[in-house]
Design an enzyme around this catalytic site. Structure first.
Site, PDB file in Angstrom:
ATOM      1  CB  CYS A 119     -18.188  33.372   4.491  1.00  0.00           C
ATOM      2  SG  CYS A 119     -19.303  34.194   3.003  1.00  0.00           S
TER       3      CYS A 119
ATOM      4  CB  CYS B  47     -21.432  31.550   3.685  1.00  0.00           C
ATOM      5  SG  CYS B  47     -20.653  31.670   2.435  1.00  0.00           S
TER       6      CYS B  47
END
Length: 110
Positions: free
Chosen positions: A37, A34
């Site tokens: 993230c 991600c």
């Protein structure tokens, strides 16, 4: 991927580390693949340092731990959940700037 002062928690340790914590807890739900993230991770690490002793900062890898994200309805990551007294007090989904997260932390700690 957890920084200094950030605790990796799993489905097995979540209740003990988060729900039973005497301090408010920030839980960062993330995954290795991600991008947002990875972008938010340094902010989470900074908050762990800045609020050490007042706020417990934890991370849950959603690929390795499926039960906890589904228990809290996590559909998008990064998702930051703020727990106080074992209950979700607030949440942020997606990448946001540090000041937005810090404002939530200060509300939770107030």
């Amino acid at each position: 991927m957890a920084g200094i002062g950030v605790l990796e928690v799993s489905d097995a340790t979540f209740d003990q580390e988060v729900l039973q914590s005497e301090q408010p807890v920030l839980v960062d739900f993330w995954a290795v693949w991600c991008g947002p993230c990875k972008a938010i991770a340094p902010i989470v690490d900074e908050l762990a340092t800045a609020y050490a002793g007042k706020l417990k900062v934890t991370k849950v890898n959603v690929d390795q731990n499926g039960a906890t994200p589904s228990r809290y309805g996590i559909r998008g990551i990064p998702a930051l959940l703020f727990f106080k007294g074992g209950k979700v007090a607030d949440q942020i989904v997606g990448y946001v700037p540090k000041d937005v997260i810090e404002a939530k932390v200060n509300q939770i700690l107030a």
